[in-house]
Structure formats: C-alpha cells, structure tokens
Motif scaffolding. Sequence first.
Motif, PDB file in Angstrom:
ATOM      1  N   PRO A  66       2.583  -0.993 -15.219  1.00 39.80           N
ATOM      2  CA  PRO A  66       3.579  -0.794 -14.184  1.00 39.80           C
ATOM      3  C   PRO A  66       3.783  -1.950 -13.082  1.00 39.80           C
ATOM      4  N   THR A  67       4.750  -1.908 -12.705  1.00 41.53           N
ATOM      5  CA  THR A  67       5.063  -2.557 -11.336  1.00 41.53           C
ATOM      6  C   THR A  67       4.548  -2.049 -10.128  1.00 41.53           C
ATOM      7  N   THR A  68       3.930  -2.915  -9.373  1.00 40.64           N
ATOM      8  CA  THR A  68       3.384  -2.270  -8.144  1.00 40.64           C
ATOM      9  C   THR A  68       4.028  -2.801  -6.687  1.00 40.64           C
ATOM     10  N   ILE A  69       5.151  -3.421  -6.609  1.00 41.32           N
ATOM     11  CA  ILE A  69       5.731  -3.565  -5.641  1.00 41.32           C
ATOM     12  C   ILE A  69       6.868  -2.562  -5.259  1.00 41.32           C
ATOM     13  N   SER A  70       6.988  -2.366  -4.043  1.00 45.99           N
ATOM     14  CA  SER A  70       8.351  -1.729  -3.648  1.00 45.99           C
ATOM     15  C   SER A  70       9.625  -2.393  -3.451  1.00 45.99           C
ATOM     16  N   ALA A  71      10.553  -1.637  -3.480  1.00 46.42           N
ATOM     17  CA  ALA A  71      11.839  -2.441  -3.351  1.00 46.42           C
ATOM     18  C   ALA A  71      12.115  -3.263  -1.942  1.00 46.42           C
ATOM     19  N   LYS A  72      11.496  -2.800  -0.863  1.00 45.33           N
ATOM     20  CA  LYS A  72      11.477  -3.324   0.366  1.00 45.33           C
ATOM     21  C   LYS A  72      10.609  -4.865   0.325  1.00 45.33           C
ATOM     22  N   THR A  73       9.405  -4.642  -0.405  1.00 43.02           N
ATOM     23  CA  THR A  73       8.795  -5.835  -0.664  1.00 43.02           C
ATOM     24  C   THR A  73       9.464  -6.886  -1.241  1.00 43.02           C
ATOM     25  N   ALA A  74      10.262  -6.473  -2.526  1.00 41.72           N
ATOM     26  CA  ALA A  74      10.699  -7.423  -3.465  1.00 41.72           C
ATOM     27  C   ALA A  74      11.820  -8.085  -2.785  1.00 41.72           C
ATOM     28  N   MET A  75      12.451  -7.200  -1.695  1.00 46.53           N
ATOM     29  CA  MET A  75      13.754  -7.787  -1.347  1.00 46.53           C
ATOM     30  C   MET A  75      13.187  -8.793   0.003  1.00 46.53           C
ATOM     31  N   SER A  76      12.023  -8.168   0.696  1.00 49.62           N
ATOM     32  CA  SER A  76      11.736  -9.219   1.617  1.00 49.62           C
ATOM     33  C   SER A  76      11.173 -10.583   0.993  1.00 49.62           C
ATOM     34  N   LYS A  77      10.275 -10.421  -0.249  1.00 50.42           N
ATOM     35  CA  LYS A  77       9.839 -11.632  -0.678  1.00 50.42           C
ATOM     36  C   LYS A  77      10.866 -12.445  -1.112  1.00 50.42           C
ATOM     37  N   ALA A  78      11.898 -12.101  -1.546  1.00 48.86           N
ATOM     38  CA  ALA A  78      13.336 -12.696  -2.174  1.00 48.86           C
ATOM     39  C   ALA A  78      13.955 -13.575  -0.831  1.00 48.86           C
ATOM     40  N   TRP A  79      14.052 -12.747  -0.015  1.00 48.98           N
ATOM     41  CA  TRP A  79      14.642 -13.330   1.207  1.00 48.98           C
ATOM     42  C   TRP A  79      13.825 -14.558   1.728  1.00 48.98           C
ATOM     43  N   ASN A  80      12.516 -14.345   1.979  1.00 52.43           N
ATOM     44  CA  ASN A  80      11.702 -15.383   2.334  1.00 52.43           C
ATOM     45  C   ASN A  80      11.962 -16.486   1.441  1.00 52.43           C
ATOM     46  N   LEU A  81      11.806 -16.364   0.199  1.00 53.91           N
ATOM     47  CA  LEU A  81      11.784 -17.519  -0.778  1.00 53.91           C
ATOM     48  C   LEU A  81      12.998 -18.131  -0.784  1.00 53.91           C
ATOM     49  N   LEU A  82      14.229 -17.476  -0.696  1.00 55.63           N
ATOM     50  CA  LEU A  82      15.510 -17.979  -0.612  1.00 55.63           C
ATOM     51  C   LEU A  82      15.596 -18.856   0.642  1.00 55.63           C
ATOM     52  N   GLN A  83      15.298 -18.411   1.927  1.00 56.76           N
ATOM     53  CA  GLN A  83      15.424 -19.153   2.898  1.00 56.76           C
ATOM     54  C   GLN A  83      14.310 -20.590   3.037  1.00 56.76           C
ATOM     55  N   ASP A  84      13.260 -20.465   2.535  1.00 55.89           N
ATOM     56  CA  ASP A  84      12.133 -21.530   1.925  1.00 55.89           C
ATOM     57  C   ASP A  84      12.787 -22.379   1.395  1.00 55.89           C
ATOM     58  N   LYS A  85      13.377 -21.949   0.135  1.00 60.65           N
ATOM     59  CA  LYS A  85      13.567 -22.965  -0.866  1.00 60.65           C
ATOM     60  C   LYS A  85      15.190 -23.068  -1.383  1.00 60.65           C
ATOM     61  N   TYR A  86      16.069 -22.851  -0.232  1.00 58.04           N
ATOM     62  CA  TYR A  86      17.438 -22.829  -0.592  1.00 58.04           C
ATOM     63  C   TYR A  86      17.868 -24.118  -0.823  1.00 58.04           C
TER      64      TYR A  86
END
Lengths: 215, 238
Positions: free
Chosen positions: A9-29
């Motif tokens: 099973p997946t262990t992360i929540s929607a909030k964590t996934a969004m937050s990780k995605a947002w941080n990665l997008l800002q770092d790597k855009y």
Amino acid sequence: MQESLATTPTTISAKTAMSKAWNLLQDKYPIIILVICWQAVRNILIFAAILTLTVSIPQSPVIMLVTIILLSAESSAEFFWFTLKLVRNEPYNLFHLPSPLAVVNWFIATILTTLSVNLGIFALIIPGLVLGVFFSTSGYAAVDGFGPIQSLKVSWRIASSAFWQIALVFFTMLSLMIIPIGLTVACNFMLVLALAFFYTTSKVYAESATVKKND
Amino acid sequence: MIKRIANIIVMLIALELLMLPILALFRCVVEARYIPSTSMRPALQVNDRILLEKVSRFTGKMAERGAIVVFYPPSDRLPKNADNNGDDGRDEANQKWDIMHVLGRLTGLPIFPNEPALVKRIIGVAGDTIRVVPNVGVYVNDKLLVEPYIIAPANYELKTLGDIFGPTVAGIWVRPYGKSQQPIVVPKGMIFALSDDRNNTIDSHIFGFVSEKAIIGRAWVMVYPIQKYMHEPYWSRP
C-alpha cells in the motif's frame, strides 16, 4: 518481485504528496522548463524535417498524423520517466532516453487507460472518473519496466490502498486546470509530480518491506 | 512571505511564458486558418478550416503556379514611382511592427491583434506575362489557362499595368502603376494572385503584384468540413 512490490500500500497522504510535489516543482522548475523546451524544439524540428520531405505527396497528412502520435507518445513517456528520476533524485541528462520497450509499454497502457476511462464516462460519467483514479499511476509503472497489463494492475493496487488520497489530488488539480487564470501548466506539473510521489512512495515502502522480509 | 509569493509568481510566469516561443516555433512550420469570405469559392467556402505549411519556402516551391496561398495584402501606400514599369519596389506588405502585432503574427493567440490576410490562387510567377480577356479567361504567357475551379471567367480586362486599379481591403482607391501601358509581366520575387470567384473580390487585379516575402503559407490540408489534401497545383474541391 515487481508483482509483490505492487501489492504494497501507499503510505503518504494527499497533503504530503501535494506538499512534496510543490517543493520539488519550486526547486527544480528551471530543469523542468529546460526539458520541456528541449522536447518541444526537438519534436518540432523532426516534424518540420519529415513534412519538408513528404509535403508534395498526397499521403503527407496521414504520415504527419502518425508522426505526431509517435512523437507525442515518446515525449510523454520520456516526461514520465524524467519525473520518476526527479522524484527519486536520480541523475538525468537531456540525451538519455527511456528504452523503446518502455515507450511501447507506456503507449499501450495509455491507450488501455484512455479506452477504459472513456467507456466509464460513457456509462454515466462517475465510473469513468473512478477508473481515471485507479489507472492514474499506470504510466509511471509502464516506464518503470512493467508490461502494459501489469502496469494497469500495479496502478489499480496502488489506488486500492490510497483511493481517496489520489482522488483528492487528481480532482483538485484537474479543477484548478480549468480555471482560466494561467495555472494550467503549473497544475499539470503538480499533478504529474504528486502522482509520481504516490507511485514511488508505494515502491519505496515495498522495497523496504521486501528487504525486511528477506532479512 | 512576500519573497515566497514573488517566487511563486515568477515561477508561474516562467512556466506560462515558455509556451510562447514553442507556439511561435510551431507556427513557423504549420498554421491553421479559418476562411471567413466567399472569394475563393467553390474551392474554399465560408467556415472552412485549412492548414498552411511553411516548409515549401525551404524547397523553393512556395510560389508555384496554381497553388493556393495565404498572404498579407500589399501596403495601400502609393508606389515610389507611379510611372514605372511595374518593378516599383511595392513589395511592402500591409503589416504593423509594434510588439503586440509581432506577437500576434508569431503566436496567433487571440489576445494579440491579428492582421487581415488574403487567401488566393497564384496565377503568375516571376517572368510570366498575364493578360485577362473579359468573359474568356486568363492568358499566362499567351496560353489560355484551363480553369475548371472557377465559377465564371473575369468580366474585366487586364492588358497593361494601367488596367490594375480599384478599392483595396481598407477601402482606399488605388492605381498602383498609374496609367502605365507596359504589359503585365510579373517582376522577380513577386507573384500575381487571383481569387477563384473572379468578379466579386479584391486581388491582384486591384492591388497588383504581391511580394513572395508577404506569403504566410501554402494551403496543405483542408481539415473541416472535409479532410482533403490540397497542396497540389490547380486543386479544386471534390
């Protein structure tokens, strides 16, 4: 081994996934922009070259349509592959392409997903949306080495364990994309990255679980 | 906090702006056009959607006799020398060069101003001698063109450069070559383009020659309402 990974099973929540995605997008855009530009310019040049060679023959519209489909498939598979590398923090270079088999797998998996979602939409919309959530991570599995049918199974199992988390991310981003305030591209990237996190965290969890089991 | 919001805004703008050069690059290869007028009927009718290709410029086949092309109409300004022999340098297209118009031309997005363009069929290329006999047809190099694609032959006469006159797209009356009695010979780098509906239109019989540089693209495929390859010279609607 891959089959057993997919059942975890997946262990992360929607909030964590969004937050990780947002941080990665800002770092790597900058690198995301570079990759998109490179893919677009390369595809347009290939398209122009083939059109120049075929424009004077009556079959050229069909040839160009096939060219567009193949180029789009390759680019999309490549982008999914690139996203996985970003999320896993692996090195990436512009000339390093996914294997042709991975592209073919991605293409077939995407066709199967699109067909099933459209059939579901035809059956009073809701089943289509549900299937969309269930098959949302199949593209990552396909470029990660799974066969087309296996990719759909992997995606189904990941979504079975985290349906509401994935659905929340999926529909939030899709809703934001239709608001005409110029967020389309950013939301698209957010969705792709968040889903990649769902996929990879599932696998990372599975790998660690497998290692523990082996120990 | 303000710095974070500024970063987000910069990132979003960068992501969105990235689409402009990509769109512009793609429009250097293929461009979609909508047909709003009846001047090219029966080949092209109102509401038709066509794709133009621009790669023929590299193979030198953009200005080919019988090809359907889209171009910016010539400038409405009078030629530098009205009594010349036709090679008057009137190759300036009716284009504006401010940033918004340039972006409109490059991207085709509706948020930018888009200049009017004309769709016509090339009748004469550089070196051709053109003559139009009323109710008979068009002679190119003294040979009558067989034109199954027109509704009716032209009802006007064109023998000399002085016969080219009339109101332009902007409604300005022009006589680009004055009363010159020189025959109509297409200068180098120019084309002579007429509509298929010869008698109800503004084309080279009014504004004269069009610069090859003003050509936007050559009709390649009709995508709506029928899917048809239309790149071949003297194409007519099936």
